[in-house]
Design a protein around this motif. Sequence first.
Motif, mmCIF file in Angstrom:
data_model
loop_
_atom_site.group_PDB
_atom_site.id
_atom_site.type_symbol
_atom_site.label_atom_id
_atom_site.label_comp_id
_atom_site.label_asym_id
_atom_site.label_seq_id
_atom_site.Cartn_x
_atom_site.Cartn_y
_atom_site.Cartn_z
ATOM 1 N N ASN A 1 113.637 24.166 43.892
ATOM 2 C CA ASN A 1 114.969 24.181 43.304
ATOM 3 C C ASN A 1 114.962 23.575 41.903
ATOM 4 O OD1 ASN A 1 117.926 24.555 43.495
ATOM 5 N ND2 ASN A 1 117.950 22.319 43.407
ATOM 6 N N GLY A 2 114.145 22.560 41.702
ATOM 7 C CA GLY A 2 114.074 21.920 40.398
ATOM 8 C C GLY A 2 113.371 22.735 39.339
ATOM 9 N N GLN A 3 112.607 23.737 39.765
ATOM 10 C CA GLN A 3 111.801 24.505 38.815
ATOM 11 C C GLN A 3 112.210 25.976 38.708
ATOM 12 O OE1 GLN A 3 107.780 21.741 39.402
ATOM 13 N NE2 GLN A 3 107.574 23.965 39.542
ATOM 14 N N VAL A 4 113.352 26.355 39.302
ATOM 15 C CA VAL A 4 113.816 27.739 39.199
ATOM 16 C C VAL A 4 115.168 27.759 38.497
ATOM 17 C CG1 VAL A 4 114.917 27.721 41.495
ATOM 18 C CG2 VAL A 4 114.230 29.900 40.451
ATOM 19 N N ARG A 5 115.347 28.749 37.637
ATOM 20 C CA ARG A 5 116.607 28.940 36.929
ATOM 21 C C ARG A 5 116.997 30.417 37.004
ATOM 22 N NH1 ARG A 5 115.776 24.288 37.220
ATOM 23 N NH2 ARG A 5 116.065 22.632 35.655
ATOM 24 N N THR A 6 118.325 30.668 37.094
ATOM 25 C CA THR A 6 118.831 32.021 37.314
ATOM 26 C C THR A 6 120.059 32.279 36.456
ATOM 27 O OG1 THR A 6 118.082 31.988 39.629
ATOM 28 C CG2 THR A 6 119.749 33.630 39.060
ATOM 29 N N MET A 7 120.204 33.533 36.037
ATOM 30 C CA MET A 7 121.422 33.971 35.332
ATOM 31 C C MET A 7 121.673 35.424 35.717
ATOM 32 S SD MET A 7 123.534 32.840 32.743
ATOM 33 C CE MET A 7 124.234 33.320 31.159
ATOM 34 N N MET B 1 128.532 45.341 44.367
ATOM 35 C CA MET B 1 128.571 45.070 42.933
ATOM 36 C C MET B 1 127.356 45.672 42.219
ATOM 37 S SD MET B 1 128.446 41.386 40.959
ATOM 38 C CE MET B 1 130.021 40.779 41.578
ATOM 39 N N GLN B 2 127.608 46.327 41.096
ATOM 40 C CA GLN B 2 126.511 46.729 40.218
ATOM 41 C C GLN B 2 126.241 45.586 39.258
ATOM 42 O OE1 GLN B 2 128.427 50.776 39.222
ATOM 43 N NE2 GLN B 2 126.232 51.145 38.978
ATOM 44 N N GLY B 3 124.976 45.198 39.170
ATOM 45 C CA GLY B 3 124.595 44.097 38.313
ATOM 46 C C GLY B 3 123.207 43.624 38.661
ATOM 47 N N VAL B 4 122.795 42.554 38.020
ATOM 48 C CA VAL B 4 121.442 42.050 38.203
ATOM 49 C C VAL B 4 121.420 40.567 37.883
ATOM 50 C CG1 VAL B 4 120.724 42.516 35.811
ATOM 51 C CG2 VAL B 4 119.006 42.512 37.630
ATOM 52 N N SER B 5 120.523 39.847 38.528
ATOM 53 C CA SER B 5 120.238 38.472 38.113
ATOM 54 C C SER B 5 118.746 38.348 37.862
ATOM 55 C CB SER B 5 120.700 37.450 39.156
ATOM 56 O OG SER B 5 119.970 37.562 40.363
#
Length: 333
Positions: free
Chosen positions: A182-188, A302-306
């Motif tokens: 959790n400390g080393q992953v980032r998402t948008m 939903m259409q989209g991506v992370s």
Amino acid sequence: MKKLINDPKNVVDEAVAGFEAAHGDIVTVSHDPIYIARKDAPVAGKVAIVSGGGSGHEPLHGGFVGYGMLDAAVPGPVFTSPTPDPILAATKAVDSGAGVLHIVKNYTGDVLNFETAADLAAADGVEVRTVVIDDDVAVKDSLYTAGRRGVAGTVLVEKIAGAAAERGDDLDAVAAVAEKVNGQVRTMGVALTPCVVPHAGEPSFTLADDEIEIGIGIHGEPGRERIKLAPADEIVDRLLKPVLEDLPFASGDKVLLLVNGMGGTPQVELYVVFRHAAEVLAGKGIEVTRSLVGNYVTSLEMQGVSISVLKLDDELTELWDAPVQTAALRWGR
């Protein structure tokens, strides 16, 4: 609203029954209270891992129950946390005496209900640790959270912590691995279209035909900004910049790159996104050594991506590569 459903009130129950019928080789299902458990649980001497949350994000969480990942998943109503009772029942059902790790996405309802269930389990003699996932860099607080939201990075935490539990790590060690991921992953993420919650019957938000929402949450919560639709490469650049700056990632890092569809995005578009994201990372001296592309943490249709980037080391890579057998992830067995 066009959906392949019967009565909206029965969507989750009927979906879980269908999941049970399709994957009875790896899971068992309790219908009252409702939860999905690994077929051979409790596994003697093994730390159990339990997760859950609102439905509508499939294959999260039920699709990740099985060898090398979750011991149980607790589905709530669509976009609504499960109550403490089924969480407690699932926790007790899979506990072998080695303790239980709760992996909880950072949404207020989930955090409170898992906390209550953990307290009740402790009163019954079950040792519980909790790791709260907050990998989303888009916003600090949202309609559903205090602090950052837990989104697609949850899958990576569940897989890697699950492998640590499978190899025999104790409860403190499994929790530490989950915290490390959790400390080393980032998402948008980004949304191209809204989704329709079955019981609501109308879109959860509105976007013009030429608009997209940057930094969307997995329940359709607002993001950072609403902009005009742009070419895929420009959108990827907008998503990756805050992701890479937040840890921050640096030249020489080895990473896992997850391109996650939000439910309605074709695979061909996900690979267009992955191509440019990998190019951007390579241009910064960041090596993609592991990858995952597909619909893993969705938001109905939903259409989209992370885009998620996880900084790897030898241990995390070994745990990622370890065998897993679930409905949604299978390799090495």
